[in-house]
Design a protein around this motif. Structure first.
Motif, PDB file in Angstrom:
ATOM      1  N   LEU A 191      36.172 -39.427  44.457  1.00  0.00           N
ATOM      2  CA  LEU A 191      36.489 -38.684  43.241  1.00  0.00           C
ATOM      3  C   LEU A 191      37.606 -39.380  42.468  1.00  0.00           C
ATOM      4  O   LEU A 191      38.547 -39.919  43.047  1.00  0.00           O
ATOM      5  N   ARG A 192      37.489 -39.341  41.137  1.00  0.00           N
ATOM      6  CA  ARG A 192      38.495 -39.919  40.258  1.00  0.00           C
ATOM      7  C   ARG A 192      39.102 -38.815  39.387  1.00  0.00           C
ATOM      8  O   ARG A 192      38.525 -37.738  39.250  1.00  0.00           O
ATOM      9  N   LEU A 203      33.627 -30.259  38.507  1.00  0.00           N
ATOM     10  CA  LEU A 203      33.855 -31.680  38.757  1.00  0.00           C
ATOM     11  C   LEU A 203      32.525 -32.416  38.725  1.00  0.00           C
ATOM     12  O   LEU A 203      31.471 -31.838  38.992  1.00  0.00           O
ATOM     13  N   ARG A 204      32.602 -33.683  38.383  1.00  0.00           N
ATOM     14  CA  ARG A 204      31.415 -34.539  38.291  1.00  0.00           C
ATOM     15  C   ARG A 204      31.346 -35.434  39.523  1.00  0.00           C
ATOM     16  O   ARG A 204      32.311 -36.103  39.878  1.00  0.00           O
ATOM     17  N   VAL A 205      30.197 -35.426  40.173  1.00  0.00           N
ATOM     18  CA  VAL A 205      29.954 -36.323  41.302  1.00  0.00           C
ATOM     19  C   VAL A 205      29.102 -37.473  40.782  1.00  0.00           C
ATOM     20  O   VAL A 205      27.937 -37.285  40.425  1.00  0.00           O
ATOM     21  N   PHE A 246      42.504 -39.180  45.130  1.00  0.00           N
ATOM     22  CA  PHE A 246      43.272 -39.006  46.359  1.00  0.00           C
ATOM     23  C   PHE A 246      43.903 -40.329  46.776  1.00  0.00           C
ATOM     24  O   PHE A 246      43.212 -41.333  46.957  1.00  0.00           O
ATOM     25  N   LEU A 247      45.231 -40.309  46.940  1.00  0.00           N
ATOM     26  CA  LEU A 247      45.986 -41.517  47.231  1.00  0.00           C
ATOM     27  C   LEU A 247      46.646 -41.424  48.603  1.00  0.00           C
ATOM     28  O   LEU A 247      47.036 -40.343  49.055  1.00  0.00           O
ATOM     29  N   SER A 248      46.759 -42.582  49.235  1.00  0.00           N
ATOM     30  CA  SER A 248      47.425 -42.650  50.527  1.00  0.00           C
ATOM     31  C   SER A 248      48.923 -42.435  50.353  1.00  0.00           C
ATOM     32  O   SER A 248      49.516 -42.859  49.359  1.00  0.00           O
TER      33      SER A 248
END
Length: 270
Positions: A191-192, A203-205, A246-248
């Motif tokens: 996801l962006r 949300l768009r997949v 999602f970021l680490s």
């Protein structure tokens, strides 16, 4: 370096069989998902290794030779221990894994038929044949077991929520979105920020992240929207750049996109 070449380096046996390498490059050039290509390469490589060990030419192999590969699979011990037996197969490998290993072998022989190198596929498919003696259904080499999906009980679901309650907000949002929108792991991790429409809670997949290559738009719940709003504020403290949602948060990969291999349940901070 092309992905097909990388896979040939990972499984050298693919490079020793010209037709196998050609087949793999065809699937790669057709744009199949990297994980799909990897699974195909692994399954075919395991088959080719059995052929080499038994002195079989895979191009001219017959059903008896493929049956030897099936026998090798069904006698292979589980990675979790030699005494572990899957109930749906009676072997160390689960029925779904056995089916997965046979798919690339069947597709490889389909390719050889299309290229005019064979007349029939020794793997075959389970199918219905009208007029067939003793019944019209022909089974595949490995009977396919179809199981009902596992659905957690109310208590199991409450136990999961109890564990997740103490997780960082990113992990809670990921679980909530995965549940609300029925997202696969790859879809979730891909996801962006521009896939979100918080105003309408949808949300768009994107098609390239889905198994069917079909884009879809799905809603999420109001409680998930509240969590998401909190996560976006938290994400801004890590990076204000648009891109992967999602970021680490680990020291080693701080601010880098979260890969699907680091998202597991129960969730962990990475």
């Amino acid at each position: 370096m092309g992905s097909a070449v990388v896979l040939e380096e990972k499984w050298p046996v693919l490079g020793r069989h010209e037709r196998a390498a050609e087949w793999l490059r065809v699937w790669t050039d057709l744009g199949r998902a990297p994980r799909t290509i990897d699974a195909y390469a692994r399954g075919l490589a395991e088959y080719l290794l059995v052929c080499e060990r038994e002195g079989i030419d895979p191009v001219t192999a017959n059903r008896l030779h493929v049956a030897a590969f099936v026998k090798e699979l069904t006698t292979r011990p589980s990675r979790r221990g030699g005494n572990v037996v899957a109930l749906d197969s009676g072997a160390g490998l689960a029925n779904a894994t056995l089916q997965q290993r046979l798919v690339p072998v069947r597709l490889f022989y389909d390719y050889l038929i299309e290229e005019g190198l064979r007349e029939s596929n020794p793997v075959g498919r389970g199918r219905y044949t009208p007029g067939r003696k003793f019944g019209g259904h022909q089974h595949g080499l490995v009977p396919r077991m179809v199981k009902l999906p596992w659905i957690p009980s109310e208590q199991q679901w409450l136990d999961l929520l109890e564990v997740v309650r103490d997780e960082p907000i990113r992990n809670r949002v990921m679980l909530a979105l995965a549940y609300d929108a029925a997202l696969r792991r790859e879809e979730l991790c891909s996801l962006r920020t521009d896939d979100l429409d918080p105003a309408h809670r949808i949300l768009r997949v994107r098609a390239e992240t889905t198994k069917t290559r079909r884009e879809r738009v799905v809603p999420y719940s109001a409680p998930t929207g509240v969590l998401l709003s909190g996560y976006l504020a938290h994400r801004a403290t890590i990076s204000r750049a648009r891109g992967p949602l999602f970021l680490s948060e680990s020291r080693r990969n701080h601010g880098e996109p979260l890969s699907l291999w680091t998202w597991v349940m129960p969730p962990v901070v990475v």
